[in-house]
Enzyme design. Structure first.
Site, mmCIF file in Angstrom:
data_model
loop_
_atom_site.group_PDB
_atom_site.id
_atom_site.type_symbol
_atom_site.label_atom_id
_atom_site.label_comp_id
_atom_site.label_asym_id
_atom_site.label_seq_id
_atom_site.Cartn_x
_atom_site.Cartn_y
_atom_site.Cartn_z
ATOM 1 N N HIS A 190 -4.802 14.386 -9.542
ATOM 2 C CA HIS A 190 -4.997 12.968 -9.876
ATOM 3 C C HIS A 190 -4.137 12.506 -11.048
ATOM 4 O O HIS A 190 -3.814 11.320 -11.149
ATOM 5 C CB HIS A 190 -6.479 12.704 -10.166
ATOM 6 C CG HIS A 190 -7.328 12.752 -8.931
ATOM 7 N ND1 HIS A 190 -7.442 11.689 -8.062
ATOM 8 C CD2 HIS A 190 -8.084 13.746 -8.396
ATOM 9 C CE1 HIS A 190 -8.235 12.011 -7.054
ATOM 10 N NE2 HIS A 190 -8.648 13.262 -7.236
ATOM 11 N N ASP A 204 0.845 -1.194 0.000
ATOM 12 C CA ASP A 204 0.000 0.000 0.000
ATOM 13 C C ASP A 204 0.884 1.249 0.000
ATOM 14 O O ASP A 204 1.774 1.390 0.849
ATOM 15 C CB ASP A 204 -0.911 0.006 1.226
ATOM 16 C CG ASP A 204 -1.973 1.087 1.128
ATOM 17 O OD1 ASP A 204 -3.060 0.793 0.607
ATOM 18 O OD2 ASP A 204 -1.707 2.220 1.583
ATOM 19 N N ARG A 212 13.618 -5.928 -0.774
ATOM 20 C CA ARG A 212 14.303 -5.442 -1.982
ATOM 21 C C ARG A 212 13.387 -4.515 -2.783
ATOM 22 O O ARG A 212 13.812 -3.454 -3.236
ATOM 23 C CB ARG A 212 14.737 -6.627 -2.842
ATOM 24 C CG ARG A 212 15.459 -6.239 -4.132
ATOM 25 C CD ARG A 212 15.785 -7.482 -4.929
ATOM 26 N NE ARG A 212 14.570 -8.202 -5.303
ATOM 27 C CZ ARG A 212 14.542 -9.507 -5.554
ATOM 28 N NH1 ARG A 212 15.640 -10.235 -5.452
ATOM 29 N NH2 ARG A 212 13.407 -10.077 -5.902
ATOM 30 N N GLU A 260 -4.747 2.478 -4.321
ATOM 31 C CA GLU A 260 -3.286 2.480 -4.195
ATOM 32 C C GLU A 260 -2.765 1.181 -3.593
ATOM 33 O O GLU A 260 -1.611 1.106 -3.163
ATOM 34 C CB GLU A 260 -2.839 3.668 -3.340
ATOM 35 C CG GLU A 260 -3.213 3.592 -1.877
ATOM 36 C CD GLU A 260 -4.583 4.178 -1.565
ATOM 37 O OE1 GLU A 260 -4.786 4.616 -0.412
ATOM 38 O OE2 GLU A 260 -5.462 4.188 -2.448
ATOM 39 N N ASP A 272 -2.061 9.210 -10.775
ATOM 40 C CA ASP A 272 -2.080 8.086 -11.724
ATOM 41 C C ASP A 272 -0.676 7.735 -12.192
ATOM 42 O O ASP A 272 -0.346 6.555 -12.366
ATOM 43 C CB ASP A 272 -2.954 8.439 -12.933
ATOM 44 C CG ASP A 272 -4.438 8.393 -12.617
ATOM 45 O OD1 ASP A 272 -4.799 7.915 -11.526
ATOM 46 O OD2 ASP A 272 -5.248 8.818 -13.462
#
Length: 347
Positions: free
Chosen positions: A219, A206, A269, A249, A223
């Site tokens: 936005h 997240d 990683r 997200e 995006d």
């Protein structure tokens, strides 16, 4: 072609158009052509990074679908080392070579200005009169594959979508249960760790403070962050790992490795790669990660719930970190659900 052959051809096309995922389409394509053309062997390869990766092979012994973990010369062939593949790439047409079993016919599978794969048939009889039929099947395969891919993928990022995640997770759980049952039938107790085998892991990723990014930069930049996040995921994980945009997200990765520490290192990683990347206008973007091992007795909804709990813990304790559900349970940071009887009050 006689009336019987016409009927078989129509039935074959009908079976192909029934398929709703890539693997079933590819198995159906190769098996159908094997039966229809009466060849000795047929194999379908995907072309990636100058390498031909075997997807499906059908011969008189049956149908072979290599494991994603398999890494050998038969399933992963550098195009430059195979004369038939190399000539097919250079000439963009069917290449015929003599072999011990007969002639080997390699057909290119084009997508716009590049090849996405090869269809290879070995036949003891002359197949030249059937070349047009095979090319027709290749075109049907490509057209229908495009429809399946459009349905399976998120429009913005190109990653697999939520619906595909639900389907893939159920497939993995069913396969794990079958494997566990097979071990029991052979009277070999299943061992989760230490047997040298790999296990599936599920991670929920997240983006930290994504609402702030949208509110501050708009936005369109939000995006762009999602698109670049997907690109970093592709470069951080292996080809066989399953990458999903779960919603908004939030992203999900399903991958295989042997031990919990190995899984943690894989995800760490990725976290570091994301942290080091400079996003245009936005600058640094980080993500929090919660992950869990996929066990054969789990239900899909419970897996997501537990991975989410690890993710929420990461969010609530500083963000930009990777948290294992199993470790959080072991050190007492999260309550073990097996120590409770749910919401029912017994006394």
């Amino acid at each position: 072609m006689n009336e019987l052959d016409h009927d078989k051809l129509l039935e074959s096309i009908a079976r192909l158009t029934e398929k709703r995922n890539r693997l079933s389409l590819e198995i159906c394509l190769t098996q159908t052509m094997f039966d229809l053309l009466a060849v000795e062997e047929i194999a379908l390869y995907r072309c990636e990074a100058d390498q031909a990766n075997l997807l499906v092979r059908v011969d008189h012994e049956g149908c072979q679908v290599p494991s994603d973990d398999l890494d050998d010369l038969e399933t992963m062939i550098p195009v430059a080392t195979d004369a038939g593949f190399l000539a097919c790439v250079q000439e963009q047409q069917v290449v015929v070579e003599p072999t011990a079993q007969g002639n080997r016919h390699t057909f290119p599978i084009p997508r716009h200005d590049k090849l996405i794969g090869f269809l290879r048939l070995v036949a003891s009889r002359d197949l030249r009169e059937d070349h047009r039929l095979v090319e027709g099947f290749v075109q049907i395969y490509w057209n229908y594959l495009k429809l399946i891919e459009d349905n399976e993928r998120d429009k913005l990022t190109g990653l697999l979508n939520r619906k595909t995640f639900d389907d893939k997770l159920l497939e993995i759980l069913h396969a794990s249960r079958r494997s566990a049952q097979a071990k029991l039938r052979r009277e070999q107790p299943e061992r989760r760790e230490g047997d040298g085998g790999k296990h599936y892991w599920l991670a929920v990723l997240d983006i930290d403070h994504f609402k702030r990014i949208n509110d501050t930069y708009g936005h369109l930049y939000g995006d762009e962050v999602l698109i670049l996040m997907a690109n970093i995921m592709r470069s951080s994980f292996r080809r066989a790992d399953l990458l999903f945009r779960y919603g908004g997200e939030e992203f999900v990765v399903v991958f295989k490795t042997r031990a919990l520490e190995d899984a943690h290192n894989v995800l760490e990683r990725f976290r570091q790669n994301l942290e080091r990347y400079h996003f245009p206008q936005v600058g640094q973007v980080t993500a929090s990660v919660g992950f869990i091992q996929i066990l054969d007795l789990e239900v899909a909804a419970e897996l997501i719930t537990r991975a989410d709990k690890a993710l929420y813990y990461a969010k609530e304790h500083g963000r930009n970190q990777v948290c294992s559900y199993e470790k959080l349970i072991a050190n007492g940071a999260l309550a073990d659900p097996d120590d409770h009887f749910g919401d029912i009050e017994l006394f």
